[in-house]
Design an enzyme around this catalytic site. Structure first.
Site, PDB file in Angstrom:
ATOM      1  N   LYS A  90       0.841  -1.208   0.000  1.00 52.47           N
ATOM      2  CA  LYS A  90       0.000   0.000   0.000  1.00 52.47           C
ATOM      3  C   LYS A  90       0.869   1.249   0.000  1.00 52.47           C
ATOM      4  CE  LYS A  90      -3.759  -2.519   2.074  1.00 52.47           C
ATOM      5  NZ  LYS A  90      -4.235  -3.193   3.280  1.00 52.47           N
TER       6      LYS A  90
ATOM      7  N   GLN B 278      -5.022  -1.881   9.358  1.00 50.63           N
ATOM      8  CA  GLN B 278      -4.824  -3.235   8.818  1.00 50.63           C
ATOM      9  C   GLN B 278      -5.392  -4.285   9.773  1.00 50.63           C
ATOM     10  OE1 GLN B 278      -3.502  -3.746   5.737  1.00 50.63           O
ATOM     11  NE2 GLN B 278      -3.788  -5.962   5.920  1.00 50.63           N
TER      12      GLN B 278
ATOM     13  N   ASP C  82     -11.735   1.661   3.413  1.00 46.96           N
ATOM     14  CA  ASP C  82     -12.006   0.214   3.368  1.00 46.96           C
ATOM     15  C   ASP C  82     -13.490  -0.053   3.086  1.00 46.96           C
ATOM     16  OD1 ASP C  82      -9.948  -1.687   3.728  1.00 46.96           O
ATOM     17  OD2 ASP C  82      -9.741  -1.167   5.842  1.00 46.96           O
TER      18      ASP C  82
HETATM   19  N1  GUN Z   1      -6.483  -7.354   5.950  1.00 47.97           N
HETATM   20  C1  GUN Z   1      -6.598  -8.127   4.847  1.00 47.97           C
HETATM   21  N2  GUN Z   1      -7.323  -7.492   3.900  1.00 47.97           N
HETATM   22  C2  GUN Z   1      -7.668  -6.295   4.413  1.00 47.97           C
HETATM   23  C3  GUN Z   1      -8.396  -5.173   3.919  1.00 47.97           C
HETATM   24  O1  GUN Z   1      -8.914  -5.158   2.793  1.00 47.97           O
HETATM   25  N3  GUN Z   1      -8.509  -4.104   4.767  1.00 47.97           N
HETATM   26  C4  GUN Z   1      -7.972  -4.110   6.009  1.00 47.97           C
HETATM   27  N4  GUN Z   1      -8.161  -3.024   6.757  1.00 47.97           N
HETATM   28  N5  GUN Z   1      -7.293  -5.126   6.501  1.00 47.97           N
HETATM   29  C5  GUN Z   1      -7.141  -6.205   5.699  1.00 47.97           C
END
Ligand code: GUN
Length: 285
Positions: A53, A97, A120
């Site tokens: 990211k 996350q 998200d």
């Molecule tokens: N952990 C695995 N996939 C995701 C996601 O799409 N968003 C978040 N916040 N955590 C994750």
């Protein structure tokens, strides 16, 4: 017949190229989209996702902050950081996350993120807006699935779409988005009886059940679009989807591989959400 492969990496690159151009135009107006990523603890998979990211932000010309917190961080300290980021003008999107360490209640953290910065699409207000069809920030993986189906050029309206899986992050939202595209949607899950009879009726089959190679050719109607959201790590270290790609591609229509299908789209849609949130924050959307 061998099906055509839906190349998520390529679609992702195209979307990122047009976003880069838009970010350049926005920066000339003094607007720089900003994303804050918060990682608590040292889960190896999460560390990889967070690095990806950060790199995507850098490549696209976004401002980014990564907050790496110790696994022992208290829920109160994490909520205080979220509150600070909610108020910070240079930040348009906040992603905490998941999974979080066991002593932190995920729901309390998701609920604390400002709705307009919830890139998200996990906040209950964004989920509710998705259900009633109002504008919202869409969850990234489901939005990526819809984008990939659109790229096949196959019309969703009036088609029978079957979704295997009913999770809050994929199965439920992807079903709602397919319905929004005027597909007739059936949801299957681990307790569904006679699943093959249902999936064999699907013109579009989206698989998000979290079991490696669960869907074989017997589940698939000839020519159907097959989207595999699965990411299962096998004992040999290899990544496998929920779809047995080699057998299914002999009967299906366009199909996504794993890796290289839905996966690359998730971060791209996160960047798109951050861009949308930045434009809204500056009254440009
Ligand atoms: N952990 C695995 N996939 C995701 C996601 O799409 N968003 C978040 N916040 N955590 C994750």
């Amino acid at each position: 017949m061998t099906a055509s492969i839906i190349n998520g990496k390529e679609v992702s690159q195209e979307l990122r190229a047009s976003m880069t151009a838009e970010v350049k135009r926005l920066s000339e107006q003094g607007v720089v989209p900003g994303l804050a990523v918060v990682l608590v603890g040292e889960d190896p998979a999460s560390q990889v996702y967070v690095r990806n990211k950060e790199k995507a932000c850098h490549d696209l010309g976004f401002y980014s902050e990564v907050h790496r917190l110790d696994a022992s961080t208290s829920q109160a300290d994490l909520l205080a950081l979220v509150d600070k980021l909610n108020k910070q003008e240079s930040i348009n999107g906040i992603l905490v996350q998941l999974p979080l360490p066991g002593h932190i209640e995920e729901k309390a953290v998701i609920d604390a993120i400002a709705v307009e910065k919830d890139v998200d699409g996990f906040h209950p207000v964004n989920v509710g807006n998705l259900v009633i069809g109002d504008d919202s920030l869409l969850p990234c993986t489901p939005a990526g699935v819809i984008e990939l189906i659109k790229r096949t050029g196959i019309e969703m309206s009036g088609k029978h779409a079957v979704v295997i899986g009913r999770s809050n992050i994929v199965g439920k939202p992807v079903s709602l988005l397919l319905q929004r595209e005027n597909a007739t949607v059936t949801m299957c899950h681990s307790r569904t009886a006679n699943m093959k009879e249902i999936t064999r009726q699907a013109d579009i089959l989206v698989v998000a059940i979290g079991r490696a190679n669960f869907v074989d050719a017997e589940y698939v109607k000839p020519g159907a679009v097959v989207i595999d959201v699965g990411m299962n790590r096998l004992d040999n270290g290899k990544l496998a989807g929920d779809v047995d790609f080699e057998s299914v591609k002999e009967v299906s229509g366009p199909i996504t591989p794993v890796p290289g299908g839905v996966g690359p789209m998730t971060i791209t849609m996160l960047m798109q959400n951050t861009l949308i949130a930045a434009k809204r924050a500056h009254g440009l959307a």
